[in-house]
Design a protein around this motif. Sequence first.
Motif, PDB file in Angstrom:
ATOM      1  N   TRP A  45       0.835  -1.198   0.000  1.00 18.05           N
ATOM      2  CA  TRP A  45       0.000   0.000   0.000  1.00 18.05           C
ATOM      3  C   TRP A  45       0.872   1.250   0.000  1.00 18.05           C
ATOM      4  O   TRP A  45       1.907   1.272   0.659  1.00 18.05           O
TER       5      TRP A  45
ATOM      6  N   ALA B  59      -4.560   5.076   0.227  1.00 19.88           N
ATOM      7  CA  ALA B  59      -4.990   4.059  -0.718  1.00 19.88           C
ATOM      8  C   ALA B  59      -6.100   4.626  -1.591  1.00 19.88           C
ATOM      9  O   ALA B  59      -7.221   4.859  -1.119  1.00 19.88           O
ATOM     10  N   GLU B  60      -5.807   4.861  -2.858  1.00 20.27           N
ATOM     11  CA  GLU B  60      -6.755   5.488  -3.762  1.00 20.27           C
ATOM     12  C   GLU B  60      -7.916   4.553  -4.087  1.00 20.27           C
ATOM     13  O   GLU B  60      -7.733   3.358  -4.347  1.00 20.27           O
ATOM     14  N   GLY B  61      -9.114   5.099  -4.079  1.00 18.49           N
ATOM     15  CA  GLY B  61     -10.294   4.319  -4.396  1.00 18.49           C
ATOM     16  C   GLY B  61     -10.441   4.068  -5.880  1.00 18.49           C
ATOM     17  O   GLY B  61      -9.984   4.870  -6.710  1.00 18.49           O
ATOM     18  N   LYS B  62     -11.094   2.972  -6.217  1.00 21.30           N
ATOM     19  CA  LYS B  62     -11.344   2.599  -7.602  1.00 21.30           C
ATOM     20  C   LYS B  62     -12.841   2.649  -7.850  1.00 21.30           C
ATOM     21  O   LYS B  62     -13.572   1.690  -7.589  1.00 21.30           O
TER      22      LYS B  62
ATOM     23  N   PRO C  82     -14.549   8.302  -5.598  1.00 18.43           N
ATOM     24  CA  PRO C  82     -14.221   7.779  -4.268  1.00 18.43           C
ATOM     25  C   PRO C  82     -14.281   8.874  -3.200  1.00 18.43           C
ATOM     26  O   PRO C  82     -13.815   9.994  -3.412  1.00 18.43           O
TER      27      PRO C  82
ATOM     28  N   THR D 139     -11.516   0.227  -0.744  1.00 15.64           N
ATOM     29  CA  THR D 139     -11.031   0.980  -1.900  1.00 15.64           C
ATOM     30  C   THR D 139     -11.526   0.427  -3.225  1.00 15.64           C
ATOM     31  O   THR D 139     -11.658   1.172  -4.195  1.00 15.64           O
ATOM     32  N   ASP D 140     -11.822  -0.866  -3.282  1.00 16.16           N
ATOM     33  CA  ASP D 140     -12.199  -1.500  -4.541  1.00 16.16           C
ATOM     34  C   ASP D 140     -13.360  -2.460  -4.320  1.00 16.16           C
ATOM     35  O   ASP D 140     -13.209  -3.682  -4.441  1.00 16.16           O
TER      36      ASP D 140
ATOM     37  N   ALA E 191     -16.824   3.175  -3.408  1.00  9.23           N
ATOM     38  CA  ALA E 191     -15.384   3.183  -3.152  1.00  9.23           C
ATOM     39  C   ALA E 191     -14.967   4.382  -2.299  1.00  9.23           C
ATOM     40  O   ALA E 191     -15.532   5.481  -2.405  1.00  9.23           O
TER      41      ALA E 191
ATOM     42  N   THR F 147     -11.359   6.542  -0.986  1.00  6.79           N
ATOM     43  CA  THR F 147      -9.918   6.745  -0.902  1.00  6.79           C
ATOM     44  C   THR F 147      -9.588   6.808   0.578  1.00  6.79           C
ATOM     45  O   THR F 147     -10.045   7.703   1.291  1.00  6.79           O
ATOM     46  N   VAL F 148      -8.839   5.831   1.039  1.00 11.92           N
ATOM     47  CA  VAL F 148      -8.632   5.649   2.474  1.00 11.92           C
ATOM     48  C   VAL F 148      -7.313   6.273   2.916  1.00 11.92           C
ATOM     49  O   VAL F 148      -6.253   5.994   2.329  1.00 11.92           O
TER      50      VAL F 148
END
Length: 384
Positions: free
Chosen positions: A68, A85-88, A92, A116-117, A128, A130-131
């Motif tokens: 990550w 952690a970018e969302g998909k 997001p 995230t996904d 989703a 973005t965490v």
Amino acid sequence: MTPTPFTLSVPDDAIADLRARLGRTRFPDQAPDAPWTYGADLGYMKALVDDWRDRFDWRAQEAALNAWPQFKVRMPDVDLHYIRAEGKGPSPMPLLLMHGWPGSIFEFIDILPRLTDPARFGGDPSDAFTVIAPSLPGYGLSFTPGQKRFSIEDIAACFASLMVDVLGYERYGAQGGDYGAFTASRLGYAHPRNLIGIHINMITIRRDLPPPPNPTEEEARYFEELAAWTREETAYQAIQGTKPQTLAYGLTDSPAGLAAWIAEKFRTWTDNDGTIESAVSRDHMLADISLYWFTGAIGSSFWPYYARLHAGWPIPTEGQIHVPTGYCAFPKEIIRPPRSLAEATYKNIRRWTPMPKGGHFAAMEQPEALAREIQAFFRPLRNG
């Protein structure tokens, strides 16, 4: 306050030193009663120490974390570590995800991909996130020797600045358990304009208030459970909240002592069948314990207890939280106030969900169920 990429890499000699210390463990005897009656069981601890020394693969756990994107940023009084952690998905939502004690950033290894996904797990990509998952100041990778000690109020202020000033999120959600729940609640109280909502899996109302004059059956049950828990399960709070430095010597010098201190909480606080591993894998628990060991952060991790005991509850007695709030009521959580008592502090509870299974370490024990609840709570708030 410019973030820089970070990769965790514990030196080989630190791993060798840990194994050597484990090999020299001097165990106590055990009183002749049922295992775990008086704390960490001798037979279990001997097996755990052997496993930590001979089988446990720290490098595999390190690699799982390093999968990550991680960063550090210089904040006032702390070099703050966090995962971003970018969302998909199509849009997001930023979500601040917070652990507690004796947890760590390793709590989130299994829940991060679900948040995230979601489409990867059969969910809706519109859910989703973005965490942003920080190590709490004074914990793990957000610790350097001699740094300032942080109360929950300080942690919340630090995280509010991280989200808005560093990362540019004017609006975001917050989620946490244990001290992560305290911090989410403090954010909802002290920084409401930036909060889309807070989701918690531990209710953080004061525990020193008397029962109401005519308690309901549920309220009476809570106060009975609270009295039993206070009598039998709060010795750790007393020492961590009064003499944290003294305890830190033993747990910083002895990995077996550190493991016993933390493993006993995993057994007492998880929804298990008598063995920790029925609720949380041994490798997950040892990764958490190892991070405390390698960073030397156990002493500073006690500080929220000291601050709470000496400076007061993070939410003032008459304080109220008006941001939308969601709660997962896991059956083996250590404290389970009824909704009627929680509503005196949390004035805008939108979702209160009794969960079929799980305990204090919800993100590790029930990552799929917790992720679904977080998604469901924030779903109607995303465009609000």
